[in-house]
Scaffold this motif. Structure first.
Motif, short mmCIF file in Angstrom:
data_model
loop_
_atom_site.label_atom_id
_atom_site.label_comp_id
_atom_site.label_asym_id
_atom_site.label_seq_id
_atom_site.Cartn_x
_atom_site.Cartn_y
_atom_site.Cartn_z
N GLY A 1 54.35 68.05 50.22
CA GLY A 1 53.31 67.62 49.28
C GLY A 1 53.67 67.93 47.84
N ASP A 2 54.19 69.14 47.60
CA ASP A 2 54.61 69.51 46.24
C ASP A 2 55.78 68.65 45.78
N ASN B 1 56.42 65.57 46.72
CA ASN B 1 55.88 64.24 46.41
C ASN B 1 55.23 64.24 45.03
N GLU B 2 54.42 65.24 44.76
CA GLU B 2 53.70 65.33 43.49
C GLU B 2 54.66 65.42 42.31
N LEU B 3 55.68 66.27 42.42
CA LEU B 3 56.64 66.42 41.34
C LEU B 3 57.47 65.15 41.16
N ILE C 1 56.52 62.08 41.66
CA ILE C 1 55.69 61.09 40.97
C ILE C 1 55.64 61.41 39.47
N LYS C 2 55.46 62.68 39.12
CA LYS C 2 55.43 63.07 37.71
C LYS C 2 56.76 62.77 37.02
#
Length: 93
Positions: A69-70, A72-74, A76-77
């Motif tokens: 999850g982390d 994926n989030e990074l 995208i950023k």
């Protein structure tokens, strides 16, 4: 026969997870982290266009994170920042 095929491997190809893209300024961002040594490497792709005229930029970063999850989030950023800085020129590389 389930345990038998798990023990000796199955002839079926592994199922690919369907990645839902995130839309950002007309681009589609696909977070596709790579599992590596119990961690996840930042990876994915950015696309623009549709059908036969789709442009794709794939990237893999050196960043490793402890959970998917982390990662994926990074990803995208980082992809949003790349789009903001380079625009369509990302497809020239």
């Amino acid at each position: 026969m389930g345990w038998f095929s798990r023990l000796f491997g199955s002839s079926e190809a592994p199922k690919q997870a369907v990645v839902e893209p995130i839309e950002y300024k007309g681009y589609l961002i696909y977070a596709e982290p790579i599992a590596e040594g119990g961690q996840y490497r930042i990876a994915g792709r950015i696309t623009l266009g549709e059908g036969g005229s789709t442009k794709t930029h794939r990237f893999i970063r050196s960043d490793l994170l402890g959970n998917e999850g982390d990662a994926n989030e990074l990803m995208i950023k980082k992809a949003q920042m790349l789009i903001d800085q380079m625009g369509e020129t990302i497809f020239n590389h």
